[in-house]
Design an enzyme around this catalytic site. Structure first.
Site, short mmCIF file in Angstrom:
data_model
loop_
_atom_site.label_atom_id
_atom_site.label_comp_id
_atom_site.label_asym_id
_atom_site.label_seq_id
_atom_site.Cartn_x
_atom_site.Cartn_y
_atom_site.Cartn_z
N LYS A 27 1.77 -27.54 11.78
CA LYS A 27 2.44 -26.35 12.07
C LYS A 27 3.65 -26.66 12.46
O LYS A 27 4.03 -27.77 13.01
CB LYS A 27 1.65 -25.97 13.53
N SER A 69 -1.72 -33.63 19.37
CA SER A 69 -3.30 -33.05 19.11
C SER A 69 -4.00 -34.08 19.06
O SER A 69 -3.76 -34.93 18.24
CB SER A 69 -3.12 -31.73 18.04
N ALA A 70 -5.34 -34.00 19.59
CA ALA A 70 -6.32 -34.78 19.19
C ALA A 70 -6.96 -34.73 18.06
O ALA A 70 -7.76 -35.59 17.43
CB ALA A 70 -7.73 -34.44 20.33
N ASP A 71 -6.50 -33.70 17.39
CA ASP A 71 -6.80 -33.54 15.76
C ASP A 71 -6.28 -35.09 15.02
O ASP A 71 -7.02 -35.76 14.16
CB ASP A 71 -5.69 -32.53 14.86
N LYS A 130 -11.80 -23.13 23.75
CA LYS A 130 -11.41 -23.86 22.46
C LYS A 130 -11.80 -25.57 22.74
O LYS A 130 -11.57 -25.96 23.68
CB LYS A 130 -9.89 -23.96 22.73
N ASP A 174 2.05 -34.50 24.79
CA ASP A 174 1.39 -33.50 23.98
C ASP A 174 1.14 -33.85 22.68
O ASP A 174 2.12 -33.64 21.76
CB ASP A 174 1.77 -32.31 24.31
N GLU A 225 -13.34 -24.15 10.41
CA GLU A 225 -13.28 -24.38 11.60
C GLU A 225 -13.06 -22.90 12.45
O GLU A 225 -12.98 -21.83 11.58
CB GLU A 225 -11.80 -25.07 12.30
#
Ligand code: PSU
Ligand code: MN
Length: 300
Positions: free
Chosen positions: A155, A136-138, A82, A134, A20
């Site tokens: 993380k 992450s779309a990950d 991003k 919130d 990435e």
């Protein structure tokens, strides 16, 4: 747009590892960012596969960015966006520059038949997500993309327990690579365990191959940072508190949260967190390459 090298590698059925660019453009400070990108690509090559660094330049998706293209993308005056998976179409139409997150990268990688990706830490559920939503779309991207992602867990700035629950709900298997503990990014153990542990790239490759027969989801291969280089526990916890406070004080939301928190980590630890981030992402690139090599080998 595929680079010649990546196109040839895919055509020949060689192992290819997607890398990435958000980590390069928004995650690490210059000039270390480009050094780390180089080291990741080298680590992939040394372990037998071909690196495919993914990003968007002037609205063109590039799979296999050259060094000069990556440098251009990371240049502050380009103001690269991003890009998560949802942003790709609009970014192309608007002809902008953009770095892809894990979600954005795997969307592209899957489209060109790349089976493995490496990153530092996967995005996940943020602390306080009960209020902010919130997440992450990950995570959702991984739930709909058949790809093996090698990361040092998620993380440590995140709500790790909640993230693991979401991965469970989303049907994404988590495999500890030579560990039974879920890694905590800057630290090898997040305090949570994993259900599955595997010892070799070959075992991971056969697990992923079997998984794909039954499920459309990706797989998370959790590779812990080496204990000898991990961040000291007290320093980590203090830096984390400071980073979360900083994000709160600045009032950042959405896609700005992670970059601000990582930058404050670097600031608070006097650069130590950057060195750990560097070590772990290069190690992940190497493991990803070995897995891609095994997957490719078993195909022919
Ligand atoms: N791993 C790192 N540094 C990073 C990232 C991963 O070591 O900066 C990036 C990845 O691109 C990941 C993103 O997809 O952080 C997560 O951002 P968010 O929390 O906004 O979804
Ligand atoms: Mn977010």
């Amino acid at each position: 747009m595929l680079s010649d090298e990546v196109a040839t590698a895919l055509f020949e059925g060689r192992g290819v590892v997607a890398l990435e660019t958000t980590i390069v453009v928004h995650g690490l400070p210059a000039p270390i960012n480009l050094e780390v990108a180089n080291e990741c690509a080298k680590a992939v090559r040394n372990a037998g596969s071909v690196p495919a660094t993914i990003g968007v330049l002037g609205g063109k998706i590039v799979v296999g960015l050259r060094d000069d293209e990556l440098e251009e993308l990371a240049s502050p005056r380009r103001h690269a966006a991003k890009l998560s998976a949802r942003d790709l179409g609009v970014a192309i139409a608007n002809e902008v520059d953009g770095a892809t997150t894990v979600a954005g990268t795997i969307a592209v990688a899957r489209a060109v038949n790349i089976d493995v990706m490496a990153t530092g830490g996967l995005g996940g559920v943020h602390r306080g997500a009960q209020q902010t939503f919130d997440e992450s779309a990950d995570l959702t991207a991984l739930s709909r993309t058949s790809i093996a992602v090698v990361a040092s867990g998620v993380k440590s700035i995140l709500d790790i327990g909640a993230t693991l629950e979401r991965l469970d709900s989303l049907g994404v298997p988590v495999v500890g690579y030579r560990t039974t503990r879920f890694p905590g990014f800057y630290r090898s153990d997040s305090g949570f365990g994993v259900d599955w542990s595997m010892e070799s790239p070959r075992d991971v490759a056969s697990a992923f191959r079997a998984h794909r027969l039954f499920s459309p989801t990706g797989m998370l291969i959790a590779n812990p940072v080496q204990q000898s280089v991990q961040l000291d526990a007290t320093l980590h916890d203090d830096a984390l508190a400071s980073a979360l406070q900083k994000a709160n004080d600045l009032g950042v939301t959405g896609k700005d949260v992670t970059p601000v928190v990582l930058a404050e980590f670097a600031n608070y630890t006097g650069g130590k967190s950057v060195q750990v981030n560097r070590d772990l992402v290069v190690a992940n690139a190497s493991v990803a390459s070995q897995i891609a090599f095994e997957l490719a080998g078993s195909r022919s």
